[in-house]
Scaffold this active site. Structure first.
Site, short mmCIF file in Angstrom:
data_model
loop_
_atom_site.label_atom_id
_atom_site.label_comp_id
_atom_site.label_asym_id
_atom_site.label_seq_id
_atom_site.Cartn_x
_atom_site.Cartn_y
_atom_site.Cartn_z
N CYS A 1 0.87 -1.18 0.00
CA CYS A 1 0.00 0.00 0.00
C CYS A 1 0.90 1.23 0.00
O CYS A 1 1.74 1.38 0.90
CB CYS A 1 -0.85 -0.03 1.27
N CYS B 1 -1.28 3.79 -6.55
CA CYS B 1 -2.08 3.17 -5.50
C CYS B 1 -2.30 1.74 -5.96
O CYS B 1 -2.61 1.51 -7.14
CB CYS B 1 -3.41 3.90 -5.34
#
Ligand code: DGL
Length: 260
Positions: free
Chosen positions: A76, A186
């Site tokens: 992440c 992302c």
């Protein structure tokens, strides 16, 4: 302490996005055992404060360490920006690999190009990305886009519904025809690569999966932690939203083909 995931590689994200990184790591290190944890009950991280993301990441990492993992991958960008340095300081004995937007490979492929960087607000605001883009300033023109709402919407699944396209149009229309390449900053976004190309055109897309998987292999090799090649390793998918429907969504993302 049960250590039920002894010698697994622990991988976490705010939700399903990190599965895009997990898939690449499985390809490169098929013999390893992976424990994936998605914090879907608390997603999206990108719209929380850095302190909240740090606290959530710490809790997940501590749980994985108690379960016996031999390394952690923060799959992440947002949690890497908010928590990687702190976690490395707190657990210096444990290899911890993070992800960062792939702006370096994009700038190398498109010198002086116009490169759109799609990411969460936290990723783009925090020091890690600022330093990285400062280091590469002059190599290319980076255009950051805070994709508010996008990771949260991907968490809902239904990736072919019109409201997702509406959101992408509202975020990206103004860049169509004006950029040379796109960085998917992302880990949720690779799953909607086709939809992003429908809005921006058939552009080269850069994500972090390959670089992260190679970095993990390198770190495991350096520390003598690689499992001998042999039978295929196990993969466990867990979510903080622990319902059969959610776990089915995770399995679907794990099977999905990333189209580039
Ligand atoms: N997948 C995450 C990232 O790479 C976080 C998205 C979110 O939860 O906002 O940044």
């Amino acid at each position: 302490m049960s250590q039920r995931y002894r010698n697994y590689i622990g991988v976490f994200d705010s939700g399903v996005g990190g599965i895009s990184i997990l898939k690449k790591m499985k390809e490169l290190l098929p013999q390893e055992d992976f424990l994936f944890f998605g914090d879907s009950a608390n997603a999206p991280y990108g719209e929380k404060t850095p302190g909240q993301v740090l606290a959530l990441s710490e809790r997940i990492a501590r749980g994985m360490i108690d379960d016996g993992v031999k390394a952690i991958v923060i799959a992440c960008n947002t949690a890497t920006s908010a928590a990687a340095a702190y976690l490395r300081d707190s657990y210096p004995q444990l290899p911890i690999v993070g992800v960062e937007p792939a702006i370096k490979p994009a700038a190398e492929a498109f010198p002086n190009g116009r490169i759109l960087v799609m990411a969460t607000e936290i990723t783009l605001e925090l020091e890690k990305f600022r330093n990285l883009s400062k280091r590469l300033a002059g190599k290319a023109d980076f255009i950051p886009v805070k994709c508010i709402g996008l990771a949260g919407r991907i968490e809902e699944g239904r990736l072919h519904d019109p409201d997702l396209m509406d959101l992408l149009h509202s975020l990206l229309d103004r860049y169509a025809g004006r950029v040379d390449a796109v960085v998917l900053g992302c880990t949720h976004y690779p799953f909607i690569a086709d939809q992003i190309r429908q809005v921006l055109g058939d552009l080269p897309l850069f994500d972090s999966a390959d670089g992260t998987a190679r970095e993990l292999r390198h770190v495991l090799e350096m520390r003598g932690l690689i499992k001998d090649a042999g039978s295929e390793g196990r993969t466990v998918l867990l979510s903080s939203r622990d319902t059969p429907e959610e776990l089915e969504l995770y399995r679907r993302f794990f099977k999905a083909r990333i189209p580039y």
